[in-house]
Design a protein around this motif. Structure first.
Motif, PDB file in Angstrom:
ATOM      1  N   TRP A 112       0.856  -1.189   0.000  1.00  0.00           N
ATOM      2  CA  TRP A 112       0.000   0.000   0.000  1.00  0.00           C
ATOM      3  C   TRP A 112       0.889   1.234   0.000  1.00  0.00           C
ATOM      4  O   TRP A 112       1.872   1.302   0.743  1.00  0.00           O
ATOM      5  CB  TRP A 112      -0.908   0.009   1.224  1.00  0.00           C
ATOM      6  CG  TRP A 112      -1.827  -1.170   1.299  1.00  0.00           C
ATOM      7  CD1 TRP A 112      -1.511  -2.434   1.720  1.00  0.00           C
ATOM      8  CD2 TRP A 112      -3.202  -1.209   0.917  1.00  0.00           C
ATOM      9  NE1 TRP A 112      -2.608  -3.249   1.625  1.00  0.00           N
ATOM     10  CE2 TRP A 112      -3.658  -2.531   1.151  1.00  0.00           C
ATOM     11  CE3 TRP A 112      -4.090  -0.253   0.427  1.00  0.00           C
ATOM     12  CZ2 TRP A 112      -4.970  -2.913   0.889  1.00  0.00           C
ATOM     13  CZ3 TRP A 112      -5.404  -0.646   0.173  1.00  0.00           C
ATOM     14  CH2 TRP A 112      -5.823  -1.962   0.408  1.00  0.00           C
ATOM     15  N   GLY A 113       0.539   2.201  -0.835  1.00  0.00           N
ATOM     16  CA  GLY A 113       1.410   3.362  -0.886  1.00  0.00           C
ATOM     17  C   GLY A 113       0.793   4.562  -1.558  1.00  0.00           C
ATOM     18  O   GLY A 113      -0.434   4.680  -1.694  1.00  0.00           O
ATOM     19  N   LEU A 114       1.660   5.438  -2.032  1.00  0.00           N
ATOM     20  CA  LEU A 114       1.279   6.709  -2.637  1.00  0.00           C
ATOM     21  C   LEU A 114       2.223   7.004  -3.783  1.00  0.00           C
ATOM     22  O   LEU A 114       3.273   6.374  -3.920  1.00  0.00           O
ATOM     23  CB  LEU A 114       1.328   7.831  -1.603  1.00  0.00           C
ATOM     24  CG  LEU A 114       2.720   8.199  -1.027  1.00  0.00           C
ATOM     25  CD1 LEU A 114       2.685   9.609  -0.450  1.00  0.00           C
ATOM     26  CD2 LEU A 114       3.159   7.214   0.058  1.00  0.00           C
ATOM     27  N   PHE A 115       1.863   7.988  -4.604  1.00  0.00           N
ATOM     28  CA  PHE A 115       2.706   8.348  -5.733  1.00  0.00           C
ATOM     29  C   PHE A 115       3.996   9.032  -5.274  1.00  0.00           C
ATOM     30  O   PHE A 115       3.991   9.830  -4.333  1.00  0.00           O
ATOM     31  CB  PHE A 115       1.977   9.322  -6.662  1.00  0.00           C
ATOM     32  CG  PHE A 115       0.964   8.676  -7.570  1.00  0.00           C
ATOM     33  CD1 PHE A 115       1.309   7.613  -8.393  1.00  0.00           C
ATOM     34  CD2 PHE A 115      -0.343   9.154  -7.615  1.00  0.00           C
ATOM     35  CE1 PHE A 115       0.373   7.028  -9.236  1.00  0.00           C
ATOM     36  CE2 PHE A 115      -1.284   8.586  -8.459  1.00  0.00           C
ATOM     37  CZ  PHE A 115      -0.922   7.514  -9.269  1.00  0.00           C
ATOM     38  N   HIS A 116       5.095   8.710  -5.958  1.00  0.00           N
ATOM     39  CA  HIS A 116       6.277   9.560  -5.899  1.00  0.00           C
ATOM     40  C   HIS A 116       5.913  10.909  -6.514  1.00  0.00           C
ATOM     41  O   HIS A 116       4.937  11.019  -7.272  1.00  0.00           O
ATOM     42  CB  HIS A 116       7.421   8.952  -6.726  1.00  0.00           C
ATOM     43  CG  HIS A 116       8.134   7.812  -6.072  1.00  0.00           C
ATOM     44  ND1 HIS A 116       9.004   7.976  -5.020  1.00  0.00           N
ATOM     45  CD2 HIS A 116       8.107   6.482  -6.350  1.00  0.00           C
ATOM     46  CE1 HIS A 116       9.490   6.801  -4.667  1.00  0.00           C
ATOM     47  NE2 HIS A 116       8.969   5.876  -5.449  1.00  0.00           N
ATOM     48  N   ALA A 117       6.683  11.929  -6.190  1.00  0.00           N
ATOM     49  CA  ALA A 117       6.501  13.200  -6.883  1.00  0.00           C
ATOM     50  C   ALA A 117       6.702  12.974  -8.374  1.00  0.00           C
ATOM     51  O   ALA A 117       7.592  12.223  -8.795  1.00  0.00           O
ATOM     52  CB  ALA A 117       7.499  14.229  -6.357  1.00  0.00           C
ATOM     53  N   GLN A 118       5.861  13.589  -9.184  1.00  0.00           N
ATOM     54  CA  GLN A 118       5.947  13.393 -10.628  1.00  0.00           C
ATOM     55  C   GLN A 118       7.316  13.826 -11.146  1.00  0.00           C
ATOM     56  O   GLN A 118       7.847  14.875 -10.768  1.00  0.00           O
ATOM     57  CB  GLN A 118       4.857  14.191 -11.345  1.00  0.00           C
ATOM     58  CG  GLN A 118       4.861  13.955 -12.848  1.00  0.00           C
ATOM     59  CD  GLN A 118       4.069  15.012 -13.596  1.00  0.00           C
ATOM     60  OE1 GLN A 118       3.373  15.818 -12.976  1.00  0.00           O
ATOM     61  NE2 GLN A 118       4.195  15.026 -14.910  1.00  0.00           N
ATOM     62  N   SER A 119       7.897  12.987 -12.006  1.00  0.00           N
ATOM     63  CA  SER A 119       9.211  13.280 -12.587  1.00  0.00           C
ATOM     64  C   SER A 119       9.366  12.438 -13.844  1.00  0.00           C
ATOM     65  O   SER A 119       8.492  11.642 -14.197  1.00  0.00           O
ATOM     66  CB  SER A 119      10.328  12.946 -11.590  1.00  0.00           C
ATOM     67  OG  SER A 119      10.378  11.541 -11.353  1.00  0.00           O
ATOM     68  N   GLY A 120      10.495  12.583 -14.507  1.00  0.00           N
ATOM     69  CA  GLY A 120      10.770  11.772 -15.682  1.00  0.00           C
ATOM     70  C   GLY A 120      10.843  10.297 -15.349  1.00  0.00           C
ATOM     71  O   GLY A 120      10.512   9.437 -16.165  1.00  0.00           O
ATOM     72  N   ALA A 121      11.274   9.994 -14.125  1.00  0.00           N
ATOM     73  CA  ALA A 121      11.358   8.597 -13.697  1.00  0.00           C
ATOM     74  C   ALA A 121       9.990   8.044 -13.318  1.00  0.00           C
ATOM     75  O   ALA A 121       9.743   6.841 -13.434  1.00  0.00           O
ATOM     76  CB  ALA A 121      12.324   8.463 -12.525  1.00  0.00           C
ATOM     77  N   TYR A 122       9.109   8.916 -12.850  1.00  0.00           N
ATOM     78  CA  TYR A 122       7.775   8.496 -12.400  1.00  0.00           C
ATOM     79  C   TYR A 122       6.708   9.388 -13.042  1.00  0.00           C
ATOM     80  O   TYR A 122       6.105  10.251 -12.385  1.00  0.00           O
ATOM     81  CB  TYR A 122       7.677   8.573 -10.877  1.00  0.00           C
ATOM     82  CG  TYR A 122       8.765   7.830 -10.143  1.00  0.00           C
ATOM     83  CD1 TYR A 122       8.853   6.440 -10.196  1.00  0.00           C
ATOM     84  CD2 TYR A 122       9.721   8.522  -9.396  1.00  0.00           C
ATOM     85  CE1 TYR A 122       9.846   5.757  -9.526  1.00  0.00           C
ATOM     86  CE2 TYR A 122      10.721   7.850  -8.718  1.00  0.00           C
ATOM     87  CZ  TYR A 122      10.782   6.466  -8.785  1.00  0.00           C
ATOM     88  OH  TYR A 122      11.772   5.789  -8.111  1.00  0.00           O
ATOM     89  N   PRO A 123       6.433   9.184 -14.333  1.00  0.00           N
ATOM     90  CA  PRO A 123       5.536  10.110 -15.048  1.00  0.00           C
ATOM     91  C   PRO A 123       4.050   9.751 -14.987  1.00  0.00           C
ATOM     92  O   PRO A 123       3.208  10.557 -15.387  1.00  0.00           O
ATOM     93  CB  PRO A 123       6.041  10.007 -16.489  1.00  0.00           C
ATOM     94  CG  PRO A 123       6.544   8.594 -16.602  1.00  0.00           C
ATOM     95  CD  PRO A 123       7.112   8.240 -15.247  1.00  0.00           C
ATOM     96  N   LEU A 124       3.703   8.551 -14.520  1.00  0.00           N
ATOM     97  CA  LEU A 124       2.314   8.102 -14.656  1.00  0.00           C
ATOM     98  C   LEU A 124       1.323   9.022 -13.952  1.00  0.00           C
ATOM     99  O   LEU A 124       0.237   9.281 -14.477  1.00  0.00           O
ATOM    100  CB  LEU A 124       2.164   6.678 -14.117  1.00  0.00           C
ATOM    101  CG  LEU A 124       0.766   6.062 -14.333  1.00  0.00           C
ATOM    102  CD1 LEU A 124       0.569   5.682 -15.787  1.00  0.00           C
ATOM    103  CD2 LEU A 124       0.536   4.852 -13.439  1.00  0.00           C
TER     104      LEU A 124
END
Length: 334
Positions: free
Chosen positions: A54-66
């Motif tokens: 269970w978790g949350l989104f990483h801050a949006q970035s090029g590595a985590y764009p979804l």
């Protein structure tokens, strides 16, 4: 279960190390009984899985764009474009991870009650046979929902209304190995926010402390234990969290806030809603007994560690006694 949008793409990746081939669909699945059955079967299989994260989104970035793509879609974008962009990114991560398992990638935006969800799952086929009208048989393939290992579900409503939440994403930890889980979790852009098994253990510890503090009779303690486990298992079955105030009302209808206030006053650090871990719950059982001034109560998981039961002699050996009890016994032994 209103289905707002649903689409399936395919990533064809062979075990021979050849590059993955992406087959994208330009057309969403039409609203039909078959589509509804598909999503319902997926949800049932997903909810039945143990070992979720269970978790949350990483801050949006090029590595985590979804999360950024999802945000753009929710604010009026095109679902097909969103899913296509996302599956292209998934294919890239699959190649970089050198993983050989492709499959059909399902994206579905649906509503359950007042809550909106996005589910993403990598589906595999299973070989079978079908009986034809002339009673002959032919090979057939069907989606193997019992073998889902890579899937995630995003509670869109909670993500948008409660940005401080740390559990609006759930994902399968599965049996495909850490590398596969990590690449899929990176695709979602999810960081672990809540440890479901740990939270469930803390809840059960709080309940055991509550039973002791209330000095409950054996029958009452057993009944309330069954209430807790039944409610929590039911929530896990439908993929919903345990709500502490709702649980508190079930445990004591005459004092519906008693257990909730006990948890808050003792500061167990539990959120108002926690994910139910079925494996932890299934191991929880409380043994209690009273006779001639003797009262014993303990949890099943202590058997074999702090408590040993001699079946032939009918005796218990206890280890790790509470400090307060040890002090009392030492003073009495004087």
């Amino acid at each position: 279960m209103p289905i707002r949008h649903c689409i399936i793409h395919q990533i064809d990746k062979k075990p021979d190390g050849s590059p993955a081939v992406l087959h994208v669909s330009d057309t969403e699945l039409v609203e039909s009984q078959a589509t509804e059955n598909l999503l319902n079967d997926l949800n049932v299989a997903y909810n039945a899985k143990t070992g979720k994260g269970w978790g949350l989104f990483h801050a949006q970035s090029g590595a985590y764009p979804l999360s950024g793509w999802l945000q753009a879609y929710i604010e009026g974008g095109d679902f097909t474009v969103f899913s296509r962009t996302a599956v292209e990114h998934l294919t890239k991560l699959m190649e970089e991870s050198n993983l050989s398992v492709g499959g059909h990638v399902l994206f579905a935006h649906y509503q359950q009650g007042m809550t909106e969800y996005l589910v993403v799952a990598l589906l595999q086929h299973s070989e079978g046979v079908t009986v034809n009208a002339d009673l002959s048989v032919t090979p057939s393939k069907h989606l193997d929902f019992g073998n889902i290992n890579l899937a995630a579900r995003i509670n869109i409503s909670e993500w948008r209304s409660n940005p401080k939440s740390r559990q609006y994403i759930s994902y399968l930890k599965g049996s495909k190995g850490r590398k596969a889980i990590d690449y899929f979790r990176d695709f979602i852009g999810c960081q672990e926010g809540v440890d479901g098994p740990s939270e469930t253990r803390t809840l059960l510890k709080a309940f055991s402390d509550f039973v002791t503090a209330e000095d409950m009779q054996e029958d009452s303690a057993r009944e309330k234990t069954q209430m807790l486990v039944s409610y929590s298992m039911a929530q896990a079955k439908i993929g919903e969290p345990i709500t502490l105030d709702e649980l508190s009302e079930l445990i004591d209808e005459e004092r519906p806030k008693a257990f909730y206030d006990f948890i808050r006053n003792k500061d167990y650090g539990l959120s108002a809603e926690i994910p139910a871990d079925k494996r932890t719950l299934s191991q929880f059982r409380r043994f209690t007994g009273r006779a001639e001034g003797l009262s014993i109560s303990f949890e099943q998981h202590l058997l074999g560690s702090k408590i040993e039961f001699d079946k032939e002699a009918g005796t218990l050996m206890l280890r790790g006694l509470p400090t307060q009890l040890v002090d009392q016994l030492k003073r009495a032994a004087g």
